[in-house]
Design an enzyme around this catalytic site. Sequence first.
Site, PDB file in Angstrom:
ATOM      1  N   CYS A  45       0.840  -1.207   0.000  1.00 21.89           N
ATOM      2  CA  CYS A  45       0.000   0.000   0.000  1.00 21.89           C
ATOM      3  C   CYS A  45       0.874   1.257   0.000  1.00 21.89           C
ATOM      4  CB  CYS A  45      -0.918   0.008   1.210  1.00 21.89           C
ATOM      5  SG  CYS A  45      -2.013  -1.416   1.294  1.00 21.89           S
TER       6      CYS A  45
HETATM    7  C1  BEZ Z   1       0.586  -4.600   1.827  1.00 21.25           C
HETATM    8  O1  BEZ Z   1       0.166  -3.473   1.522  1.00 21.25           O
HETATM    9  O2  BEZ Z   1       1.763  -4.884   1.752  1.00 21.25           O
HETATM   10  C2  BEZ Z   1      -0.371  -5.643   2.302  1.00 21.25           C
HETATM   11  C3  BEZ Z   1      -1.520  -5.286   2.966  1.00 21.25           C
HETATM   12  C4  BEZ Z   1      -2.375  -6.280   3.420  1.00 21.25           C
HETATM   13  C5  BEZ Z   1      -2.069  -7.606   3.188  1.00 21.25           C
HETATM   14  C6  BEZ Z   1      -0.924  -7.946   2.484  1.00 21.25           C
HETATM   15  C7  BEZ Z   1      -0.064  -6.975   2.041  1.00 21.25           C
END
Ligand code: BEZ
Length: 211
Positions: A45
């Site tokens: 994210c």
């Molecule tokens: C991420 O943004 O890295 C992420 C968020 C939730 C689950 C898996 C990855």
Amino acid sequence: MSLRIGDPAPNFKAQTSIGDIDFYEFLGDSWGVLFSHPADYTPVCTTELGRTALLKGEFDKRNVKVLALSVDSAESHKGWIKDINETQNTNVEFPIIADEDKKIADLYDMIHPNASETLTVRSLFVISPDKKVKLMLTYPASTGRNFNEVLRVIDSLQLTAKYSVATPADWNDGDDVVVMNSIKTEDIPERFPKGHKVIKPYLRTTPQPNK
Ligand code: BEZ
């Protein structure tokens, strides 16, 4: 029932990292990109929101306003933005919606319970100035989206909103386009004076009309 292409994009009021907004008022006459991410302070994210901020000039050029969303609080968003700016060398200016009660996530069907009961998946909606849903993308938490693809689709949507054309596979701005089958082949020269090719009676191409 979930949203489908062509449906009106539901309006909402929301708390965001830049204060309270009304979605429609925020968009005004612009196109919109509304996209959810699973959670603040997560790695994928962080790269997605940083990339979006770095593409501000490209979104501005296309008259597109961007909004992100997760079920975290506005305070959490504000803290995380500092990390995004630091690590991705950017400046997040677009609002991040704080959808703690999941009202907007429910309106836009952004929670897919078999993926996560509580967190939004990576949903993305492109909304036209008449507030219709034009594109819906859904990615899992583990895969960051390709924001060049989002810009490419916006180019196609904006072109096809103005001209009776469609864009073929892997099209990019500037490439030849397909003439819609509602245009008779004998009418193409008048409608598309830059020339055309008839590959099959149902497959006619012409140089991009607005280039
Ligand atoms: C991420 O943004 O890295 C992420 C968020 C939730 C689950 C898996 C990855």
